[in-house]
Design a protein around this motif. Structure first.
Motif, mmCIF file in Angstrom:
data_model
loop_
_atom_site.group_PDB
_atom_site.id
_atom_site.type_symbol
_atom_site.label_atom_id
_atom_site.label_comp_id
_atom_site.label_asym_id
_atom_site.label_seq_id
_atom_site.Cartn_x
_atom_site.Cartn_y
_atom_site.Cartn_z
ATOM 1 N N GLY A 179 -7.323 2.382 3.506
ATOM 2 C CA GLY A 179 -6.217 1.448 3.610
ATOM 3 C C GLY A 179 -6.505 0.257 4.500
ATOM 4 N N LEU A 233 -2.854 5.098 -2.653
ATOM 5 C CA LEU A 233 -3.916 5.914 -2.083
ATOM 6 C C LEU A 233 -3.446 7.363 -2.118
ATOM 7 C CD1 LEU A 233 -4.889 3.806 1.070
ATOM 8 C CD2 LEU A 233 -5.801 3.662 -1.249
ATOM 9 N N THR A 243 -1.110 -0.830 -4.486
ATOM 10 C CA THR A 243 -2.286 0.031 -4.417
ATOM 11 C C THR A 243 -1.838 1.403 -3.915
ATOM 12 O OG1 THR A 243 -3.770 -1.813 -3.933
ATOM 13 C CG2 THR A 243 -4.553 0.409 -3.389
ATOM 14 N N VAL A 280 -2.858 1.802 9.027
ATOM 15 C CA VAL A 280 -3.016 0.707 8.056
ATOM 16 C C VAL A 280 -2.072 -0.442 8.384
ATOM 17 C CG1 VAL A 280 -2.777 0.083 5.624
ATOM 18 C CG2 VAL A 280 -3.842 2.259 6.249
ATOM 19 N N VAL A 298 3.568 -1.252 4.122
ATOM 20 C CA VAL A 298 2.997 0.070 3.891
ATOM 21 C C VAL A 298 4.147 1.044 3.658
ATOM 22 C CG1 VAL A 298 1.618 1.958 4.838
ATOM 23 C CG2 VAL A 298 0.989 -0.431 5.312
ATOM 24 N N THR A 311 0.865 -1.181 0.000
ATOM 25 C CA THR A 311 0.000 0.000 0.000
ATOM 26 C C THR A 311 0.901 1.230 0.000
ATOM 27 O OG1 THR A 311 -1.829 -1.108 1.128
ATOM 28 C CG2 THR A 311 -1.743 1.301 1.258
ATOM 29 N N ALA A 330 -2.368 -5.664 3.108
ATOM 30 C CA ALA A 330 -1.021 -5.200 2.788
ATOM 31 C C ALA A 330 0.017 -6.020 3.532
ATOM 32 C CB ALA A 330 -0.877 -3.726 3.151
ATOM 33 N N LEU A 374 1.174 5.167 0.114
ATOM 34 C CA LEU A 374 0.453 6.373 0.519
ATOM 35 C C LEU A 374 1.210 7.620 0.091
ATOM 36 C CD1 LEU A 374 -0.541 5.427 4.198
ATOM 37 C CD2 LEU A 374 -1.841 5.072 2.108
ATOM 38 N N ALA A 434 -7.334 8.104 3.926
ATOM 39 C CA ALA A 434 -6.372 7.053 3.607
ATOM 40 C C ALA A 434 -6.381 5.961 4.670
ATOM 41 C CB ALA A 434 -4.977 7.658 3.481
#
Length: 412
Positions: free
Chosen positions: A91, A38, A36, A115, A99, A4, A96, A6, A87
């Motif tokens: 998240g 965000l 992914t 997250v 992160v 993930t 995940a 961010l 987020a």
């Protein structure tokens, strides 16, 4: 590995702006990871249409939070908080294994930790600017309580990061000095030579269609016109260039909350649309044409200790386009460029002396040709994106390893 990613400011090449997150995300996908992103909304109109749900194989979730440099600091603080909440909520629904969160703002650490706790995953935190020192220097955090809260957030963020990636040697050294237990790795910004491979040809075409430019020597500033950037310096520089290099011109390619002020100052100085031109920001491909049309590029910052040693995106794009850089601030990057013959230092308090130095360069084709070769060599030796990604990738893999054995990466 499920990652993930961010970042409040994710930009694809057609959008323009810094594309470090995009370049790393697409390479993570190519390395076999499930990514992914965000992120928040880009500035209005910069996407050129619908926002992509996928970028080079990475899923992109656009949270309904707008934030850009044209906002005042209070509005931006609100946007930082809204992004952090959004987020964190989103998240927690995306499994995940790791992160990764990149500042600014440092508040991105809050959803990153939330997250990571949900999925029992490690956190890698990237620091692009030293917060809260930077907003303190600009007077945005004035009260003692606000400053204490800022430094408390910084301590909390570094304590909860399994690994820290720093963009400049100064940032890395500051974190290591103040937080001896932190595991810090230097991964500077990169030069995307592939994006700028045909910059010369694109530049020639741009000059052919821009009658006002023609064959004039051109100094290009491509980037944000904000409080930290000190672009008003270029107004004074343009006025001095009119005396020392009358054919030369300065192009400011960008926008921000100080653009109107710069335009007004240029008009008052009598240089607007004479030898200083304001143009709207463009995507990466069109930016390549402007870099290719430039004789050399300019990077400016206001004179604050927390900004010395910064590494603006425009410098790396210039190196990728094989263009020397003139900078009105010191630090590791300016020192490197000057030593290599790929740039020159402009006295921040003396635009007339800066104009005389630039006039000497502009009148010397052999020096410019050598500086272009040096710029290409610096880009290849120190800032190849693939090599920097390999360093970055190692940090992420070490953070996710069952037995973590990461060692800090060396300085440049």
């Amino acid at each position: 590995m499920r990652i993930t990613y961010l970042t409040q400011y994710f930009r694809t090449p057609p959008m323009g702006g810094g594309t470090r997150a995009y370049e790393f995300a697409r390479r993570l996908v190519a390395a076999g990871h499930d990514v992914t992103v965000l992120t928040g909304l880009p500035p209005a109109g910069s996407a050129g249409g619908a926002l992509p749900a996928e970028a080079a194989g990475a899923r992109v979730v656009w949270l309904p939070v707008a934030c850009d440099n044209r906002m005042g600091f209070r509005r931006r603080l609100g946007a930082f908080g809204a992004y952090a909440c959004g987020a964190a909520a989103r998240g927690r629904r995306v499994p995940a294994d790791l992160v990764f969160a990149t500042s600014t703002p440092l508040t991105v650490a809050v959803p990153a930790v939330a997250v990571a706790r949900r999925w029992a995953a490690p956190v890698v935190l990237e620091i692009r600017d030293l917060w809260p020192q930077l907003p303190i220097d600009f007077g945005a955090l004035r009260s003692p309580a606000a400053r204490r809260a800022g430094f408390a957030l910084e301590r909390w963020a570094y304590r909860h990061a399994d690994e820290i990636v720093a963009l400049t040697p100064g940032i890395a050294d500051s974190i290591r000095d103040r937080f001896p237990g932190a595991s810090v790795h230097l991964v500077p910004n990169g030069a995307d030579a592939d994006v700028f491979a045909d910059a010369d040809a694109r530049g020639a075409a741009l000059r052919a269609r821009e009658a006002w430019l023609g064959e004039r020597p051109m100094l290009l500033y491509a980037g944000t016109v904000g409080l930290a950037n000190g672009v008003d310096y270029l107004v004074r520089l343009a006025a001095a260039l009119a005396r020392h290099a009358p054919r030369a011109c300065v192009v400011v390619l960008g926008t921000g909350n100080r653009r109107a002020d710069v335009g007004a100052a240029a008009a008052a100085a009598g240089v607007l649309e004479r030898n200083l031109y304001l143009r709207d920001p463009v995507g990466k491909e069109e930016a390549a044409a402007w870099f290719g049309a430039s004789t050399l590029t300019v990077s400016t910052l206001v004179d604050l200790p927390s900004l010395q040693g910064s590494a603006p995106n425009k410098v790396f794009d210039s190196l990728a386009a094989r263009r020397p850089v003139a900078a009105n601030y010191g630090g590791w990057l300016t020192d490197l460029l000057v030593a290599a013959g790929a740039g020159l230092y402009l006295p921040p308090g003396d635009p007339d002396a800066a104009a005389r130095a630039l006039a000497g360069w502009l009148a010397d084709p052999d020096r410019l040709a050598a500086a272009r070769r040096a710029a290409a060599e610096v880009a290849d030796r120190h800032f190849r994106r693939d090599a920097l990604f390999s360093r970055f990738h190692d940090v992420l893999r070490d953070a996710a390893a069952p037995t973590r054995t990461a060692t800090p990466t060396p300085s440049i």
